[in-house]
Scaffold this motif. Structure first.
Motif, short mmCIF file in Angstrom:
data_model
loop_
_atom_site.label_atom_id
_atom_site.label_comp_id
_atom_site.label_asym_id
_atom_site.label_seq_id
_atom_site.Cartn_x
_atom_site.Cartn_y
_atom_site.Cartn_z
N ASN A 59 45.13 12.13 -22.11
CA ASN A 59 44.56 10.79 -21.92
C ASN A 59 45.44 9.95 -20.99
O ASN A 59 44.95 9.25 -20.11
CB ASN A 59 44.40 10.07 -23.27
CG ASN A 59 43.08 10.43 -23.94
OD1 ASN A 59 42.02 9.99 -23.51
ND2 ASN A 59 43.15 11.24 -24.99
N GLY A 60 46.76 10.06 -21.19
CA GLY A 60 47.69 9.24 -20.40
C GLY A 60 47.79 9.67 -18.95
O GLY A 60 48.00 8.85 -18.07
N CYS A 61 47.65 10.97 -18.70
CA CYS A 61 47.89 11.49 -17.35
C CYS A 61 46.60 11.72 -16.57
O CYS A 61 46.65 12.16 -15.42
CB CYS A 61 48.65 12.81 -17.41
SG CYS A 61 50.26 12.66 -18.19
N GLY A 62 45.46 11.48 -17.18
CA GLY A 62 44.20 11.70 -16.48
C GLY A 62 43.90 13.17 -16.23
O GLY A 62 43.24 13.53 -15.26
N GLU A 63 44.41 14.03 -17.10
CA GLU A 63 44.15 15.47 -16.98
C GLU A 63 43.11 15.88 -18.03
O GLU A 63 42.81 15.12 -18.96
CB GLU A 63 45.44 16.27 -17.20
CG GLU A 63 46.52 16.00 -16.16
CD GLU A 63 46.30 16.80 -14.87
OE1 GLU A 63 45.39 17.63 -14.83
OE2 GLU A 63 47.06 16.56 -13.91
N LYS A 64 42.58 17.12 -17.89
CA LYS A 64 41.48 17.54 -18.79
C LYS A 64 41.88 18.63 -19.78
O LYS A 64 41.41 18.66 -20.91
CB LYS A 64 40.33 18.02 -17.93
CG LYS A 64 39.04 18.24 -18.70
CD LYS A 64 37.87 18.48 -17.75
CE LYS A 64 36.59 18.74 -18.52
NZ LYS A 64 35.50 19.20 -17.67
N TYR A 65 42.74 19.56 -19.34
CA TYR A 65 43.05 20.73 -20.17
C TYR A 65 44.55 20.81 -20.47
O TYR A 65 45.38 20.53 -19.59
CB TYR A 65 42.67 22.02 -19.45
CG TYR A 65 41.23 22.14 -19.06
CD1 TYR A 65 40.26 22.51 -20.00
CD2 TYR A 65 40.83 21.87 -17.76
CE1 TYR A 65 38.94 22.62 -19.64
CE2 TYR A 65 39.49 21.97 -17.38
CZ TYR A 65 38.56 22.35 -18.33
OH TYR A 65 37.23 22.45 -17.98
N ALA A 66 44.88 21.27 -21.68
CA ALA A 66 46.29 21.50 -22.02
C ALA A 66 46.42 22.84 -22.72
O ALA A 66 45.48 23.33 -23.36
CB ALA A 66 46.82 20.40 -22.93
#
Ligand code: UT7
Length: 315
Positions: free
Chosen positions: A129-136
């Protein structure tokens, strides 16, 4: 803040099987005591060629392959462990390096012992959410065999080595819920760097009482937050410390025992790896299918506890 769901899983366990009878040859114990008091029949120990790192990388690689994503799609890498091969670099950094994940992504280890994988899921949610990414990529891995005092029969029979991993994705799924907590104490402890040979020490009965009281608390909190009870989810995956802990919770909550997955008979207690290993087995066996809701609960050293109601969305 968006929620999170699991799209794929993976696991890796050492090939060397150590049975209760094997342990009885080196410490004053027996199969009857171990299996009736814990439900554990065998566990895996790393060979010379294997380590926490090799297991973490293998589990993470399998989860990434199953996700059908490219390494460059991964926007955060989190590894839960208390037995990493280096104090630094972190296990997560080693996974990033071996899998060729992008450089400018947050990559860190989480130390929350047996609750670590579920802490890792929530850390992933915050970072995405903080980094604007989708997958971890979230990994739980342990090589606890190197932390065992093989003269202490009250601990050395309990633990094993292994790793599990999941690729998670941000989602709008409103049923996601999590609960995290801690109560600092030394009931389970391992000395850190600079203290010579580190071993796991545990006050078994104290931890048993803690575990059987905190799991129902987590389950109730998850139910309040998600609106889903044990009956409403496909499976409940608890940390695999002791069969009697799970059986006691089932009795206390008058729950369906068939909902609660158990595999400690084959792997023992693998701390941060136990929940994702169980999850990957359920997916592999077809017991958890795309779209199913899961309830997961971890508890352990810290003391820490963690729970999640989360969808296995599949790819
Ligand atoms: O992953 C983190 C979370 N960890 C846990 O959740 C673990 C929680 N605790 C437990 O699962 C249990 O407390 C244990 C499995 C660790 C121990 O079971 P217990 O029923 O609490 O046994 P105990 O420690 O009370 O020991 C009972 C007896 C003792 O003998 P005496 O004093 O009654 O003569 C121990 O010396 O069992 C003896 N004992 C063993 N005997 C044979 C302890 N370990 C062994 C052994 N083999 N390996």
């Amino acid at each position: 803040m968006k929620n999170i769901e699991i799209i794929s899983t993976g696991r890796a366990v050492p090939s060397k099987v150590v049975t209760n009878d094997d342990l009885a040859k080196i410490v004053d114990t027996n199969d009857e005591w171990i299996s009736t008091r814990t439900g554990i029949r065998e566990r895996r120990f790393c060979s010379e060629e294997e380590s926490a790192t090799t297991l973490a990388v293998e589990a993470a690689r399998k989860a990434l392959e199953a996700s059908q994503l490219a390494p460059s799609d991964i926007g955060a890498c989190i590894c839960a462990t208390i037995s990493g091969d280096y104090a630094t670099p972190s296990m997560a950094c080693l996974v990033q390096r071996e899998l060729g994940l992008r450089e400018p992504i947050p990559t860190l280890d989480v130390n929350a012992a047996c609750s670590g994988f579920l802490y890792g899921i929530e850390v992933a949610r915050g970072l995405l959410n903080g980094c604007g990414e989708k997958y971890a990529l979230v990994v739980g891995c342990e090589q606890l065999s190197k932390l065992l005092d093989m003269t202490d029969r009250s601990t050395c029979v309990l633990f094993g080595d292994g790793a599990g991993a999941a690729v998670v994705r941000l989602s709008e799924d409103a049923t996601y819920a999590s609960t995290l907590g801690a109560r600092g104490g030394f009931e389970i402890n391992v000395e850190g760097a600079g203290h010579g040979t580190s071993h796991i020490h545990m006050q078994g009965q104290e931890v048993f009482k803690f575990a059987t009281s905190i799991i129902p608390v987590c389950i109730r909190q998850l139910q309040e937050k998600s609106g889903l009870s044990v009956e409403d989810v496909s499976r409940v995956v608890c940390h695999q410390a002791n069969e009697r802990i799970i059986d006691s919770v089932v009795r206390r909550m008058k729950a369906d025992p068939g909902k609660f997955y158990k595999n400690m008979d084959r792997f023992g207690n693998t701390s941060a790896a136990s929940v994702p290993i169980a999850l990957d087995e359920l997916v592999e066996n077809g017991d958890v299918k795309a779209g199913d809701m899961l309830m997961m609960v971890g508890f352990g050293a810290g003391l820490t506890w963690a729970g999640a109601v989360i969808r296995y969305a599949g790819v």
